[in-house]
Design a protein around this motif. Structure first.
Motif, short mmCIF file in Angstrom:
data_model
loop_
_atom_site.label_atom_id
_atom_site.label_comp_id
_atom_site.label_asym_id
_atom_site.label_seq_id
_atom_site.Cartn_x
_atom_site.Cartn_y
_atom_site.Cartn_z
N ARG A 151 30.19 22.21 24.47
CA ARG A 151 28.94 21.22 24.04
C ARG A 151 27.84 22.09 23.97
O ARG A 151 26.75 21.59 23.36
CB ARG A 151 28.76 20.21 25.36
N TYR A 215 20.79 18.70 28.49
CA TYR A 215 20.67 19.88 27.67
C TYR A 215 20.27 21.09 28.48
O TYR A 215 20.66 22.31 28.07
CB TYR A 215 19.10 19.88 26.69
N ASN A 311 19.98 12.57 16.06
CA ASN A 311 21.06 11.58 16.91
C ASN A 311 22.12 11.33 15.80
O ASN A 311 22.16 11.16 14.81
CB ASN A 311 20.28 10.25 17.16
N GLU A 315 30.45 12.43 19.02
CA GLU A 315 30.05 13.72 19.53
C GLU A 315 31.09 14.84 18.91
O GLU A 315 32.11 14.47 18.78
CB GLU A 315 30.60 13.58 21.13
N VAL A 324 24.87 19.21 22.59
CA VAL A 324 24.92 17.65 22.30
C VAL A 324 24.94 17.01 23.94
O VAL A 324 25.94 17.18 24.55
CB VAL A 324 26.13 17.51 21.66
N GLU A 326 24.91 13.00 25.37
CA GLU A 326 25.06 11.43 25.07
C GLU A 326 23.67 10.91 25.86
O GLU A 326 23.29 11.24 27.20
CB GLU A 326 26.16 11.04 25.69
N PHE A 334 24.32 10.06 20.67
CA PHE A 334 24.67 11.38 21.12
C PHE A 334 23.47 12.18 20.39
O PHE A 334 23.28 12.35 19.18
CB PHE A 334 25.89 12.01 20.47
N TYR A 336 21.88 16.05 19.57
CA TYR A 336 22.04 17.26 19.13
C TYR A 336 20.69 17.91 19.31
O TYR A 336 19.54 17.69 18.66
CB TYR A 336 22.71 17.27 17.82
N LEU A 428 25.82 21.95 11.23
CA LEU A 428 26.18 20.44 11.72
C LEU A 428 26.96 19.80 10.93
O LEU A 428 28.08 19.06 11.34
CB LEU A 428 24.69 19.69 12.03
N VAL A 433 28.93 16.16 11.72
CA VAL A 433 27.73 15.50 12.04
C VAL A 433 26.85 15.01 10.83
O VAL A 433 26.34 16.14 10.15
CB VAL A 433 26.67 16.34 12.97
#
Lengths: 550, 550
Positions: A151, A215, A311, A315, A324, A326, A334, A336, A428, A433
């Protein structure tokens, strides 16, 4: 009756308070107060005056309380708003800025036995004392194939929470033992407001932000923190860190952490019982503060460094991203986070090196064609964050000829940050994403229209700008408003609140131009080849040069 | 009776005359005269005023005659030497600077029908109009596996003789047809002195230098020029170039091309019948002018660019060198020429870019450790001559951080030229050419002791300096002395003449220092990795950047 929300924005050198009209986001008043001790990186304040090792960056927790009190009172006064009309408070803070405290909220550094010990003091985000600890944590996590590592793009940073705690355990075990609460500064401040101030705080009233925890402390809504077994594998004495030394409930930014205590209200010059939102990382507050409430809109906060946030409803584990999380930015998404370490800093390096002003360089660089007349830069002057996560990289120029002018170096560096940004977006998108829109904020967009045009051309997308110059502090105020709830504000949703209080500029949109777009598509291929995903010749040489220079 | 030799040193912008005492090489008098028309790169002189394409660089042949006359008279006057005591004349000249002429020595550009045509004018060494022609000649030579190509490291340059002739055939065939003699400027000047001046010259008295012919016109003592078949394969009309349009005998520098005619003597203010040496390329005259008469001593001529020359007793085909020519520098040796295109030019680029003086930058850079604090440069700001022979390369810096200072860029560029020089030395040694000693001359060594120390450390060898500041002009004078012969000079050999008239400084020797030497051995590995023999990522990106910028 007019209603207002207060945003408290804790930066590296100062704290800003804004008083915001919740009907339209107008800033009715604001004030900024510099911390008395600023960044403590030479010697500890007070009688001890202990000299600090290099790479240390500490702060004084009383500066935060005193600064917030002065800023809040001054902002209210400037706004001519009655404290009775304030409905909510939001708090954003640099991160990971963290400290050890007693269970009653007292920072260890304020206690006589610990005051002369650097490890007892709050560590500022850019404190770099925990390199070996970060290396060890990464190593053990990889060995154990810890699932949370993915993550964070596969690497955690020496600036984050657990490396900094472990540094204290290694260097001053007695401080580690004395710390009943290890806590992010933003969470500590919210705790002071809703449960204290110290020594009246109670651990059961402590709320931690899902943003900071997610984070910077590897927390996840499903999995929680890394396991006791993991911490034990890192260091036997570290096994208890989460279970015994990190009390608190987790809440998303915008959720109500509590209400202002009588004593905290006196400090800020407000009335008691005003709802206070769970804290948020400063850059991340720029998302709501830029009027972004949806998925697929990337918010670029462009300053000395850059933080790009987006956002999503899914995920995805993306190599090289900062994380990432939540509920990390707004509840229900989620969030990022990605970043570039040197942006404005890199431009300033060029300007300083060629002894010309930004204004002059911007003006000359704007006359050049895309590609800076054959010069290409790599923007890694302080390492590469996303996607390479490698502090051993450095900046570069190639394509220099005897005719190369200073403005070519400058424009090449602007272009390099844009090309690096496109790499992040591609990373991404390749991971699934969605990235569809861009909103830029921070200090740079207003200073360099050329930079914004280059971003639009390189990304082949429109770039919109946050309408507010204080998008971060405004974002905090919006979160305070959301924490106040529908009864107090009339907003039935977060989207409604953000829509009312923040927006992008409609009068200025940077749009990609045909010819430049095509040229940058070529240059992007060359940039990627030069960067060679961090595994190529240039990167290998860079790493060894930096090692050798140490 | 005192005896003197005169060296005439034809540079890019001016001609220098030195009057040298042959007993010890003392310069009794000298003078420098700028060419009236300098470098002609904008428009032709005179009534036509024809505009020139970019990359053109022409000269006026009368500037050479008039400049030499003025310089020689002024030098004699300054020296107070009697013209009766002058025993020989030597001539060095930029190369390949060349022109079309009639069989009587008249330059075509002086004739009314041709005067307004740029292709009729002398092309200066740095005239770059023949790129397509050079590409074609290289292509055909490779296709036909021409054996001479290997003597030039596998590639001939657009600056050389036959590309420039072919350019005229392509662009102005009537000029090509009108040219009875295609000739190097140095050979043309010697012809004017010993057979003319024009229109009195006779083709049977024309002497061409083995130096210019060998390095710039693919001539070889055994094989001669490339074959008629080769030239025909390049262009049918080109088949006759050597057989019909290049009369003359070949002689090594130091051999007597002839003696001064009455008319030429009047021009120079000397007496008739003085022996004149075959010409030599200017840089190559620096070898005898630095006191070097043996094999295995490399002479570094360091100025805006660098030329490194060495004599050897063996002929080896070395990839990437400019050329190996028997009798190319001194009779009896195989002379190797190698070069770096941007040296002083590259340092000047850094100084101009960071807006600081060389003095200031040298002073600050001298305080830095080897490795410039982690910054490394590639010095190819105008392409790489030896060993890559690639004009598509460019300069680069890697290892830049936010803390990088201008003097680090400067020192990194000094170091890059030294590391590039070591690469050249290794290339020669690997091919079997012995390189044991180094003597530096040209303008840079006196200006930057730091540069010389870096060269000593990087090469891990002592660097000695030519004693004379005018080593090139002195070299020409020595060749004039040799051409005069033992009866006139008393010297029984070239070694004896060079030993008497030129030397290295004994009071200043740069010696490698232990710690720096070890550090540079590491850095050299990194430099080679970054350069990746021209085939790596950086070089590939450079080439495409330069193509795209055109």
């Amino acid at each position: 009756m007019a209603r207002y929300s207060i945003g408290l924005d804790f930066g590296t050198e100062s704290v800003r308070a804004v008083v915001v009209d919740i009907t339209d986001g107008t800033i009715a008043g604001q004030a900024i107060i510099a911390y008395e001790h600023g960044v403590i990186d030479q010697a500890l304040p007070g009688l001890s005056g202990a000299k600090l090792p290099s790479h240390y960056a500490l702060q004084d927790p009383l500066d935060w309380l005193n600064g917030a009190a002065d800023a809040c009172r001054a902002a209210i006064s400037a706004s001519r708003v009655s404290p009775d009309d304030v409905v909510g408070i939001g708090v954003d803070f640099t991160s990971c800025t963290m400290l050890p405290a007693l269970a009653d909220g007292t920072p260890l550094c304020l206690l006589a036995p610990h005051r002369s010990k650097p490890q007892a003091w709050p560590k500022l985000w850019k404190h770099h004392g925990a390199k070996l600890e970060a290396d060890l944590i990464n190593h053990v996590a990889r060995e154990r194939r810890e699932p949370w590592l993915a993550r964070y793009g596969g690497t955690i940073s020496l600036e984050w929470f657990f490396p900094k705690v472990l540094e204290t355990l290694n260097h001053a075990p007695e401080i580690y033992q004395a710390a009943q609460v290890w806590i992010e500064a933003g969470d500590w401040f919210v705790w002071q407001m809703t449960s204290g101030p110290f020594p009246r705080c109670r651990p059961e009233e402590l709320v931690r932000s899902t943003c900071q925890a997610g984070y910077k402390a590897m927390w996840n809504r499903q999995a929680g923190y890394p396991s006791r077994e993991f911490f034990a594998a890192v260091h036997p004495g570290f096994a208890d860190v989460v279970g015994e030394r990190m009390p608190g409930r987790l809440m998303a930014p915008g959720q109500r952490a509590g209400v202002l205590t009588e004593e905290a209200a006196k400090l800020l010059g407000l009335r008691a019982l005003i709802p206070v939102s769970a804290a948020i990382i400063d850059a991340h507050a720029g998302v709501p503060g830029s009027g972004v409430a949806d998925a697929s809109t990337m918010v670029l906060v462009l300053g000395t460094s850059a933080c790009h946030m987006i956002n999503a409803t899914v995920e995805r584990l993306v190599p090289g991203i900062a994380g990432v999380v939540e509920d990390g930015i707004l509840p229900g998404f989620f969030g990022y986070e990605t970043g570039q370490i040197s942006v404005g800093d890199a431009f300033a390096w060029v300007a300083r090196t060629v002894a010309l002003s930004h204004a002059e360089l911007n003006q000359r660089a704007a006359q050049l064609p895309p590609g800076s007349g054959g010069v290409m830069a790599l923007d890694w002057l302080n390492g590469c964050r996303t996607p390479l996560m490698d502090a051993g990289l450095s900046g570069a120029f190639v394509g220099i000829t005897l005719a190369t002018q200073p403005e070519q170096l400058y424009r090449a560096m602007l272009e390099a940050t844009a090309l690096g940004m496109r790499w992040i977006v591609d990373t991404l998108i390749e991971a699934g994403v969605s990235v569809e829109r861009f909103v830029a904020g921070g200090g740079l967009p207003g200073k360099s229209p050329l930079l914004m045009q280059i971003y639009a051309d390189v990304l082949n997308a429109e770039i919109r700008l946050a309408a507010s110059e204080q998008s971060v502090a405004l974002g905090a105020a919006i979160l305070g408003c959301i924490a106040a709830g529908e009864a107090a504000t009339g907003f039935r949703s977060i989207v409604e609140a953000i829509g009312a209080m923040a927006r992008v500029r409609e009068d200025l949109i940077y749009r990609p131009s045909g010819a430049a777009r095509a040229r940058y598509a070529e240059l992007y291929g060359l940039y990627r080849e030069l960067a060679a995903d961090g595994g190529g010749t240039v990167a290998a040489v860079m790493r060894r040069l930096r090692e050798a220079a140490r």
